[in-house]
Enzyme design. Structure first.
Site, PDB file in Angstrom:
ATOM      1  N   LYS A  53       0.857  -1.192   0.000  1.00  0.00           N
ATOM      2  CA  LYS A  53       0.000   0.000   0.000  1.00  0.00           C
ATOM      3  C   LYS A  53       0.886   1.233   0.000  1.00  0.00           C
ATOM      4  O   LYS A  53       2.010   1.193   0.523  1.00  0.00           O
ATOM      5  CB  LYS A  53      -0.870   0.022   1.264  1.00  0.00           C
ATOM      6  CG  LYS A  53      -2.108   0.872   1.121  1.00  0.00           C
ATOM      7  CD  LYS A  53      -3.206   0.106   0.427  1.00  0.00           C
ATOM      8  CE  LYS A  53      -4.452   0.912   0.220  1.00  0.00           C
ATOM      9  NZ  LYS A  53      -5.528   0.085  -0.338  1.00  0.00           N
ATOM     10  N   TYR A  90     -23.077   2.245  -5.765  1.00  0.00           N
ATOM     11  CA  TYR A  90     -23.926   2.413  -6.958  1.00  0.00           C
ATOM     12  C   TYR A  90     -23.911   1.138  -7.811  1.00  0.00           C
ATOM     13  O   TYR A  90     -24.958   0.616  -8.191  1.00  0.00           O
ATOM     14  CB  TYR A  90     -23.464   3.623  -7.782  1.00  0.00           C
ATOM     15  CG  TYR A  90     -24.061   3.625  -9.166  1.00  0.00           C
ATOM     16  CD1 TYR A  90     -25.427   3.857  -9.351  1.00  0.00           C
ATOM     17  CD2 TYR A  90     -23.271   3.363 -10.287  1.00  0.00           C
ATOM     18  CE1 TYR A  90     -25.981   3.816 -10.623  1.00  0.00           C
ATOM     19  CE2 TYR A  90     -23.821   3.320 -11.556  1.00  0.00           C
ATOM     20  CZ  TYR A  90     -25.171   3.547 -11.714  1.00  0.00           C
ATOM     21  OH  TYR A  90     -25.725   3.492 -12.975  1.00  0.00           O
TER      22      TYR A  90
END
Ligand code: NAD
Length: 442
Positions: free
Chosen positions: A100, A239
């Site tokens: 990361k 969504y």
């Protein structure tokens, strides 16, 4: 976050009776790269930004994980996220390890040109430590395909001496970053992948457990019109999850964003709701069925109310720790699909699991994104360009395979899915590490 990630790894490793050397290898990152980026601002002054790339574990393949731009980023947070990427990639069954990166910056305070300079400065700093077979970054919070394009360009420039002559497969260099724009080596299907992966796992779960979970309200064989879903968060993940679940004939009764949400008990139309939200700038008033939005269909709800609705399936797809000791007793859903990272606190997780609520853990539920990142990397490495249908088919195969392994372990050992997921991942990682060590000693 780091404490909690390390806590669950320690607990799982102990259950699996791993030795202390193997456990410490799973806890400690292999490399922590720290940088101070000096970037020229539009007013001519130079500003410094702290930045990191943590490479946690590469037993299964190149380090993999996003780069975030956030003012609260810290080394500890990056380390925690890198650790969880190692677990997520192992759970997903893709040949990557965990990494990361972050820059401590509020990108909202920068102009586009300043963001480009910052992105290029980051790419130049990490260039010696990354590569398509070494460490493969991607977008994360506040970074996007455009930023990946700048970074790829800068990475190639910085390493240009190493790459002489430029390989005939130029995509081999582009494979160092995923989440790129499609026209610059990105994969079709990446935008929807995380939401799509979540729906694939939910369907696979219902196939195995619909009788057990919904004994009194058996849904019909095709589609799930009797099963209600509330989704918190209406961004990329929320969504597409809602849209694709609606396509599979689930009944989406509530969605929300940071300003609050809407509740339409008879089921809302996801596309029309998004259109309405875009026009108004907020969701309140978007009680949409078919192509019509009307106040008679629903009512506004707060984000807290959404989590406590009497639905079958709850999908937190926005923030971490939203289900916690304050609201855990009010949760009515029978299934929770963790699409956000860490949306349930440890205390709430223990309580809800004991109550028999099925929790699909984030390391499995939202791994569709990194899985299609792997498919992007694969296409680049082999100089191929797949159709969206092919990408979606591969995603489905990989997600279903990952789910089945975890489900079977969960049933056989009578343990929750989260524990099964961590066991599955840690077992794979320790076996691989042993294999690599044996190879080295020969
Ligand atoms: P996004 O920025 O596109 O959307 C976030 C949504 O959450 C927005 O609708 C926003 O309005 C809403 N939100 C913000 N604050 C809120 C609040 N207080 N209450 C309710 N809603 C709020 O982000 P995303 O890419 O959809 O990511 C959502 C979550 O999924 C994050 O936890 C992220 O780490 C995780 N995730 C994303 C991906 C990916 O591929 N995008 C992959 C794995 C995990």
């Amino acid at each position: 976050m780091l404490e909690s990630a390390q806590g669950i790894i320690k607990k799982t490793a102990k259950n699996l009776r791993l030795d202390s050397k193997t456990i410490s290898r799973l806890l400690k990152p292999k490399h922590i790269h720290k940088f101070t980026l000096k970037v020229k601002m539009d007013d001519g002054k130079t500003k410094s930004f702290k930045a990191w790339r943590v490479q946690h574990n590469n037993a299964l393949g190149p380090y993999k994980g996003g780069i975030r731009f956030h003012p609260d980023s810290s080394q500890e947070e990056v380390q925690a996220l890198a650790t969880l990427m190692t677990i997520k990639c192992a759970v997903a069954g893709i040949p990557f390890g965990g990494g990361k990166g972050a820059v401590a910056v509020d990108p909202k305070k920068l102009t586009e040109v300043e963001i480009e300079r910052l992105s290029r400065a980051y790419a130049a700093a990490v260039a010696p430590y990354i590569g398509s077979k070494v460490d493969v970054p991607a977008p994360d919070v506040n970074t996007n395909p455009k930023i990946m394009s700048w970074m790829v360009d800068e990475f190639i420039k910085t390493n240009s001496n190493k790459f002489q002559p430029i390989p005939t497969n130029f995509n081999y260099l582009r494979a160092t970053f995923t989440g790129k724009p499609v026209e610059n080596g990105g994969s079709l299907g990446r935008t929807e992948a995380t939401g799509r992966g979540g729906v694939i796992v939910l369907k696979a779960l219902l196939e195995k457990a619909r009788d057990q979970i919904f004994e009194s309200a058996l849904p019909p064989k095709r589609g799930y019109p009797n099963l209600t879903i509330a989704v918190q968060g209406f961004g990329n993940v929320g969504y597409y999850f809602a849209k694709l679940a609606e396509k599979e004939e689930f009944r989406i009764v509530a969605v929300s964003d940071s300003k609050g949400g809407v509740y339409v008990p008879s089921g809302l139309n996801v596309e029309t709701t998004l259109k309405c939200k875009k026009e108004k700038g907020y969701l309140a008033g978007c009680y949409c069925k078919g192509s019509v939005c009307d106040v008679r269909y629903g009512r506004p709800i707060s984000n807290d109310e959404l989590l406590e609705l009497p639905v079958d399936i709850l999908v937190p797809a926005a923030l971490e720790n939203v289900i916690n000791s304050k609201n855990m007793k009010k949760i009515k859903a029978r299934i929770i699909v963790e699409m956000a990272n860490g949306p349930i606190t440890e205390e709430a997780y223990e309580y809800l699991s004991k109550k028999g609520i099925i929790i699909v853990p984030d390391v499995l539920a939202n791994s569709g994104g990194v899985t299609v990142s792997y498919l992007e990397w694969y296409q680049n490495m082999h100089n191929e360009k797949w159709s969206e249908t092919k990408v979606n088919k591969k995603l489905k195969e990989l997600m279903e395979k990952a789910f089945i392994a975890i489900w079977q372990r969960s049933v056989t050992k009578k343990i929750p899915l989260k524990q099964a997921a961590f066991e599955e991942a840690i077992e794979k990682l320790s076996l691989r590490a042993k294999h690599l060590m044996a190879k080295q000693s020969h």
